[in-house]
Design an enzyme around this catalytic site. Structure first.
Site: not given
Length: 676
Positions: A403-405
């Site tokens: 989710i972060d990337d």
């Protein structure tokens, strides 16, 4: 103000500067600060552009600790493929990381760590270092003084058990039948974070097989009493979760012989299929080292010879994690970070003023668009109806986009004027839909999975190596909120739920905990820009509390730093440590987003970055500012020292990219919100 000493570690804590009051936080611009910042930006931009790969990506070294290198040698010894050149190069690196007291730490300047020291010592024994050599004698004495091998973590003792240096019977049981647990049953494999899940499944095979290779030498010098290497330890109270799981483990040990062979064989085969199905196209597993080494061992035990395509690809992928240094040493990366590094580099360059249609930004965007993952992975176990659309951290990790990337790649792509806007808009629309669909029920976001919050996995006797679940975190949630704001979705109810969660998670002192970066400086540096991008006024009480905390955490030299010990000793180390380029940049990004551009704190921070920049446009940063598992596994991302200072200095000179309008509105048509 003088430095103090933390009695728990004996380490020196640098003093922070006295906090400025809220009433005198702004002053006329210090003479020469904008000019110094502009000069630093020009040099840093040139340096970063020169580091781009011809294919369009950036990747800095990902430095962790010597257990990666030690386990690589132990794997090669176990498989019978250890060669002299690799061994000597690994040993050169491991020796160079030893502390004066004989131990090895898990981060720069950190305290000695028992398991890392045991593994490093054994690796050097494999390389031929004599146990009575001064550096080895210091190491073994240090280990014995801390309880010997018996006090090391389970992972370390598993490696030793492979050679008969430890008894399998004295390790926690990991039955392969776990592979059959349905998702509604506690302790099913999807209750674990993806990194732990990928490691545990192959280890269930290893645990069932209990292999022992001939030990090339004894390790009596690492026991407090070689005649009694595993003295009994007091059990946790039976009324505690830890005590209950300790006793359950003993029951599972006794049941081992009662499991019918055909059942055990079927479970092992199911686990093996699970492993092979999740091997990536380049041969790795999850793009990270631990699952790869254990998967190779597990499949080898099941009869896969080293020339089998699965094994050959797996070993070749591990070789690609090796960094050969100019001095002839060899360092193993725990994983590689090209997607993460590339999106952060694009954000830095764009915010520093590089034109949106600059050829190198367009090439980077092309590469990132080619890395989009458009097939289901393990995340779809919890979200079977959610269409895919995201990015992973590594070159190859299609099973585990994160989710972060995905959020940061979308933010990076919006900064580029691409010749195929429809292609970019489609990828971002899929990313928005996927990230919204991966929202946990509390309104926040974890890194890889939805609602990965079971309280049980961390309590297992086996799980003493670090975090094994993936609950929502402030830094990841902030990046998603920032992405949604950039897409004009700040007022979407799902984004507002994330904002509400972030506000509730603020610490009493005004900071936010940093799960994937060190620590409160990273959390605060992530959250404040997201909240202001989403429309919170800089006068909001949460923003003002964060500003007050950051001012108080600033060091006397004008920079910011935070030691990894803040994960364990919060009161002593929160926001405290030697100034670093990346952490100074995080603090500046938060203060700039909070409207503090003309404050003394920002001026001093910008000046510190400008004055500590090297002649070639780079910054030096030996300190570890990245986090794998809080306290237990730390990372020095070598590109952090370049991308974050450039981002902060660029925003100081040119303002925040969200000041005027969402990025989507400025770069192209607004993407559809998509359903979850």
């Amino acid at each position: 103000m003088t430095a103090t000493t933390d009695g728990s570690t004996g380490a020196t804590i640098p003093p922070p500067a006295a906090a400025a009051s809220d009433t005198d936080s702004t002053t006329p611009l210090a003479a020469g600060v904008p000019e110094a910042a502009a000069h630093a930006v020009a040099r840093a931009t040139e340096f970063l552009l020169a580091g781009q790969h011809p294919e369009g990506w950036w990747k800095g070294d990902l430095e962790t600790n010597v257990t990666m290198d030690a386990e690589d040698l132990l794997l090669r010894q176990f498989l019978g493929i250890r060669d002299e050149a690799t061994t000597l190069a690994a040993a050169l690196f491991i020796r160079g990381e030893q502390r004066a007291d004989g131990a090895w730490a898990t981060f720069y300047g950190g305290p000695g760590e028992l398991s890392a020291t045991v593994e490093a010592y054994v690796a050097l024994r494999l390389a031929g270092d004599a146990p009575d050599a001064p550096h080895m004698a210091r190491a073994s004495a240090w280990v014995r003084a801390r309880g010997g091998i018996a006090s090391a973590r389970v992972f370390t003792r598993i490696w030793l058990a492979l050679f008969g240096w430890w008894k399998w019977e004295d390790l926690p049981e990991l039955p392969p039948e776990l592979i059959w647990f349905p998702t509604w049953l506690p302790l099913n494999i999807y209750d674990f974070g993806c990194w732990a899940r990928q490691t545990i499944v192959p280890l269930t095979i290893v645990s069932a097989k209990r292999p022992v290779r001939p030990a090339p030498f004894p390790l009596d010098e690492l026991h407090t009493d070689p005649a009694n290497p595993n003295p009994p330890k007091p059990r946790a109270p039976i009324a505690s979760w830890e005590g209950a799981f300790e006793r359950l483990d003993r029951v599972v040990h006794r049941l081992r012989g009662a499991i019918p062979r055909r059942v055990r064989r079927a479970a092992i085969n199911s686990a093996a299929r699970w492993i092979v199905e999740r091997q990536e196209n380049d041969g790795c597993w999850g793009g990270i080292q631990p699952p790869a080494v254990y998967s190779v061992i597990a499949l080898h035990l099941l009869g896969y010879d080293l020339e089998h395509p699965v094994m050959r690809a797996g070993l070749e992928s591990l070789d690609r994690f090796a960094i050969w240094r100019e001095d002839g040493s060899r360092m193993i990366e725990a994983c590689q970070s090209p997607v993460w590094d590339t999106c952060l580099a694009v954000i830095a360059l764009a915010d520093a003023g590089l034109p949106a249609d600059h050829p190198q930004l367009v090439k980077a965007a092309d590469w990132m668009l080619g890395e989009e993952i458009r097939r289901p992975g393990d995340w779809s176990v919890k979200r079977p109806q959610l269409p895919p659309g995201g990015w992973a951290f590594e070159f190859h990790n299609d099973n585990y986009p994160d989710i972060d990337d995905t959020a940061e790649v979308a933010l990076a792509l919006r900064r580029v004027r691409h010749p195929e806007p429809a292609r970019m808009d489609g990828a971002i629309a899929r990313a928005v839909r996927w990230n919204f669909g991966m929202q946990s029920k509390n309104g926040a976001w974890g890194a890889f999975d939805v609602d990965n919050t079971s309280p049980f996995p961390n309590r297992l006797p086996f799980c003493d190596f670090g975090e094994v679940i993936d609950p929502p975190s402030a830094d990841v949630t902030a990046h998603v909120v920032e992405m949604m704001a950039a897409e004009g979705l700040a007022h979407d109810p799902r984004t507002r739920r994330g904002i509400t969660w972030l506000l509730a998670e603020q610490e009493a002192d005004g900071s936010w905990f940093g799960r994937w970066g060190v620590n409160y400086v990273y959390g605060t540096g992530s959250v404040v820009p997201a909240l202001t991008a989403a429309g919170l006024p800089t006068s909001h009480p949460a923003i003002r509390r964060a500003v007050h905390w950051l001012r108080g955490a600033q060091n006397d030299d004008g920079g910011w730093g935070e030691d990894l010990r803040s994960y364990k000793y919060v009161k002593e180390w929160s926001g405290r440590g030697a100034s670093t380029a990346s952490q100074t940049a995080w603090a500046l990004m938060a203060l700039l987003a909070a409207g503090e551009r003309d404050s003394k704190a920002v001026q001093r921070g910008v000046r510190w970055l400008a004055e500590t920049q090297r002649a070639d446009g780079s910054w030096d940063e030996p300190y570890f500012t990245g986090t794998g598992f809080p306290w237990d596994f730390s990372i020095n991302y070598h590109l952090y020292r370049q991308v974050f200072p450039l981002t902060a200095l660029g925003r100081y000179l040119h303002g925040d990219p969200f000041d005027k309008a969402p990025l989507a509105a400025r770069r192209g048509p607004r993407v559809a919100a998509g359903g979850s």
